[in-house]
Design an enzyme around this catalytic site. Structure first.
Site, PDB file in Angstrom:
ATOM      1  N   LYS A 125      40.076  36.871  51.985  1.00  0.00           N
ATOM      2  CA  LYS A 125      41.133  36.522  52.940  1.00  0.00           C
ATOM      3  C   LYS A 125      40.747  37.062  54.309  1.00  0.00           C
ATOM      4  CE  LYS A 125      45.938  35.952  51.679  1.00  0.00           C
ATOM      5  NZ  LYS A 125      47.156  36.641  51.229  1.00  0.00           N
TER       6      LYS A 125
HETATM    7  O1  G3P Z   1      50.688  35.570  50.764  1.00  0.00           O
HETATM    8  C1  G3P Z   1      51.194  36.082  51.963  1.00  0.00           C
HETATM    9  C2  G3P Z   1      52.482  36.740  51.681  1.00  0.00           C
HETATM   10  O2  G3P Z   1      52.250  37.834  50.871  1.00  0.00           O
HETATM   11  C3  G3P Z   1      53.275  37.151  52.848  1.00  0.00           C
HETATM   12  O3  G3P Z   1      54.574  37.187  52.383  1.00  0.00           O
HETATM   13  O4  G3P Z   1      56.917  37.781  52.356  1.00  0.00           O
HETATM   14  O5  G3P Z   1      55.245  39.270  53.506  1.00  0.00           O
HETATM   15  O6  G3P Z   1      55.887  37.078  54.499  1.00  0.00           O
HETATM   16  P1  G3P Z   1      55.714  37.875  53.241  1.00  0.00           P
END
Ligand code: G3P
Length: 215
Positions: free
Chosen positions: A83
């Site tokens: 990533k």
């Molecule tokens: O895969 C990316 C994700 O983990 C981000 O999620 O909920 O932190 O915006 P969030």
């Protein structure tokens, strides 16, 4: 749409893998930081639990640093992809890594332009962040739809991972928008099983069966 689990928690991964519904895992530094074990020790265990793509994120922000970290992470297991955030240095690293056969997942994508740059640099996956766009009053699902359409028109085979999924309604929405993969937090994945008519239906089947036995 394939389902990945968005976590670095081994218990969650073990459970979701046992249910048989996931075929990949995505992690990020925030998720890894929640775990007690070192991420370098967690990553090979994730790869043992799930026979599919596992995303591990670089921490370096400079080209050399990203490439060095990426090579180390990719050497851990054949299923590890890297990533990398959508920055100019990041895309330079994606290009180099693609040339070495190392797959990348370009992260923190919030626009179709960013997705196009990632694809042209040679990313295997792009990850638009749905929930974080919704948080600022934009429409994350529409972005997925736009990226999928753009890739289709131009014959781009980079897969779209709908990320930052926050609730169950996001899942069919991004699937209908054409995302190839949805990466789902464990809590949302568990909630996807639920429907009150399933619960009452099971209760009624059992009650009818018991009644017949007694009669
Ligand atoms: O895969 C990316 C994700 O983990 C981000 O999620 O909920 O932190 O915006 P969030």
């Amino acid at each position: 749409m394939k389902l990945f689990l968005d976590t670095a928690n081994l218990a969650e991964i073990r459970q979701a893998a046992a249910w048989g519904v996931i075929c990949g895992v995505t992690t990020n530094p925030s998720l890894a930081a929640r775990e007690k074990e070192e991420f370098s020790a967690i990553l090979p265990q994730i790869c043992d639990l799930v026979d599919g793509p596992v995303s591990a994120e670089v921490l370096a922000q400079d080209y050399e640093g990203m490439v060095t970290e990426a090579r180390q992470l990719a050497a851990i297991h054949k299923n590890v992809n890297i990533k990398i955030p959508i920055t100019p240095e990041g895309m330079q690293a994606v290009k180099t890594l693609a040339g070495e056969g190392i797959k990348t997942n370009v992260t923190l994508v919030f626009s179709a332009n960013q997705a196009l740059l990632a694809a042209r640099a040679g990313a295997a996956f792009v990850s638009p962040f749905i929930g974080r766009l919704d948080d600022i009053g934009h429409n994350g699902v529409e972005l997925v739809e736009e990226i999928v359409a753009l890739f289709k028109i131009h014959g781009i085979d980079t897969e779209v991972i709908a990320a930052s999924i926050r609730h169950t309604a996001h899942v069919p929405a991004v699937a209908l928008a054409g995302a190839h993969i949805g990466t789902i937090p464990f809590k949302v994945l568990r909630q996807m099983f639920n429907h009150p008519l399933t619960d009452s239906g099971i209760e009624r089947f059992l009650a009818d069966w018991q009644k017949a036995l007694k009669g």
